[in-house]
Design a protein around this motif. Sequence first.
Motif, PDB file in Angstrom:
ATOM      1  N   ARG A 173       0.848  -1.187   0.000  1.00  0.00           N
ATOM      2  CA  ARG A 173       0.000   0.000   0.000  1.00  0.00           C
ATOM      3  C   ARG A 173       0.886   1.240   0.000  1.00  0.00           C
ATOM      4  O   ARG A 173       1.809   1.354   0.793  1.00  0.00           O
ATOM      5  CB  ARG A 173      -0.898  -0.010   1.228  1.00  0.00           C
ATOM      6  N   VAL A 175       0.571   5.602  -0.053  1.00  0.00           N
ATOM      7  CA  VAL A 175      -0.292   6.770   0.065  1.00  0.00           C
ATOM      8  C   VAL A 175       0.482   7.969  -0.464  1.00  0.00           C
ATOM      9  O   VAL A 175       1.565   8.285   0.025  1.00  0.00           O
ATOM     10  CB  VAL A 175      -0.726   7.006   1.529  1.00  0.00           C
ATOM     11  N   SER A 176      -0.062   8.664  -1.480  1.00  0.00           N
ATOM     12  CA  SER A 176       0.602   9.823  -2.055  1.00  0.00           C
ATOM     13  C   SER A 176       0.319  11.055  -1.194  1.00  0.00           C
ATOM     14  O   SER A 176      -0.582  11.036  -0.350  1.00  0.00           O
ATOM     15  CB  SER A 176       0.109  10.045  -3.487  1.00  0.00           C
ATOM     16  N   GLU A 178      -1.225  13.671  -1.925  1.00  0.00           N
ATOM     17  CA  GLU A 178      -2.586  14.159  -2.150  1.00  0.00           C
ATOM     18  C   GLU A 178      -3.619  13.305  -1.434  1.00  0.00           C
ATOM     19  O   GLU A 178      -4.798  13.626  -1.430  1.00  0.00           O
ATOM     20  CB  GLU A 178      -2.925  14.159  -3.651  1.00  0.00           C
ATOM     21  N   GLY A 179      -3.201  12.183  -0.858  1.00  0.00           N
ATOM     22  CA  GLY A 179      -4.128  11.308  -0.159  1.00  0.00           C
ATOM     23  C   GLY A 179      -4.605  10.142  -1.006  1.00  0.00           C
ATOM     24  O   GLY A 179      -5.442   9.367  -0.581  1.00  0.00           O
ATOM     25  N   LYS A 180      -4.053   9.992  -2.190  1.00  0.00           N
ATOM     26  CA  LYS A 180      -4.460   8.895  -3.073  1.00  0.00           C
ATOM     27  C   LYS A 180      -3.759   7.618  -2.619  1.00  0.00           C
ATOM     28  O   LYS A 180      -2.561   7.594  -2.410  1.00  0.00           O
ATOM     29  CB  LYS A 180      -4.088   9.235  -4.516  1.00  0.00           C
ATOM     30  N   VAL A 181      -4.539   6.549  -2.497  1.00  0.00           N
ATOM     31  CA  VAL A 181      -4.005   5.269  -2.054  1.00  0.00           C
ATOM     32  C   VAL A 181      -3.883   4.348  -3.250  1.00  0.00           C
ATOM     33  O   VAL A 181      -4.831   4.172  -4.007  1.00  0.00           O
ATOM     34  CB  VAL A 181      -4.925   4.623  -0.984  1.00  0.00           C
ATOM     35  N   THR A 182      -2.690   3.776  -3.433  1.00  0.00           N
ATOM     36  CA  THR A 182      -2.474   2.826  -4.529  1.00  0.00           C
ATOM     37  C   THR A 182      -1.868   1.558  -3.950  1.00  0.00           C
ATOM     38  O   THR A 182      -1.194   1.581  -2.924  1.00  0.00           O
ATOM     39  CB  THR A 182      -1.548   3.396  -5.609  1.00  0.00           C
TER      40      THR A 182
END
Length: 187
Positions: A173, A175-176, A178-182
């Motif tokens: 996991r 987390v960028s 900006e709050g984007k989770v990939t």
Amino acid sequence: MTTISDPDELVVAIEAPLLDREKSRSRLAVAVCVGLTLFALLNATAAVFLYRGINDLRAIEARLEDLGQFEQRMSARLDTVNNGFQSRFEALDDRLRASFGEVNANLARQAPDMSGNHGGDEPRVVEFPSPAEDTAAVASATEAEPAVEDMPRVTRRRQASAAPPAPSSNYQRTVSPEGKVTYHKIN
């Protein structure tokens, strides 16, 4: 064996049908006429197809102009619908802000009442009424309450859905900022 007695007679007999000038001129004229006729038919056929193509092209151009006008009409209608929805959303937003303002004002009024009812360390004593008093109190409260139509509409917040299940250990996991989770697969 055949013997030819006069060799000049044979040459004259062979030359006569092949070198007849009148017949060869008429054959040439017929061939030229047939060729010109075929050429004229070919030109006429090409002209008909060209004319049909031009008419089809004009019809398509007319339809494209109609399509442009249709697009303008649709764009105007969509703008009208968009403005209608936007005004409805603005009205809803105003009503929600007013409702939240009323709720905040009610909470602000109730906050001092709640803090003044009991002391800090003293235990509160809650007395429950007897069943006879309870039914009388409920009856008098229902008479004193305003009608349902007069009450402001209260919106309820939905419960947040349960957290998603944990991913497999085969994925990492990330987390960028900006709050984007990939998730990336680990090999």
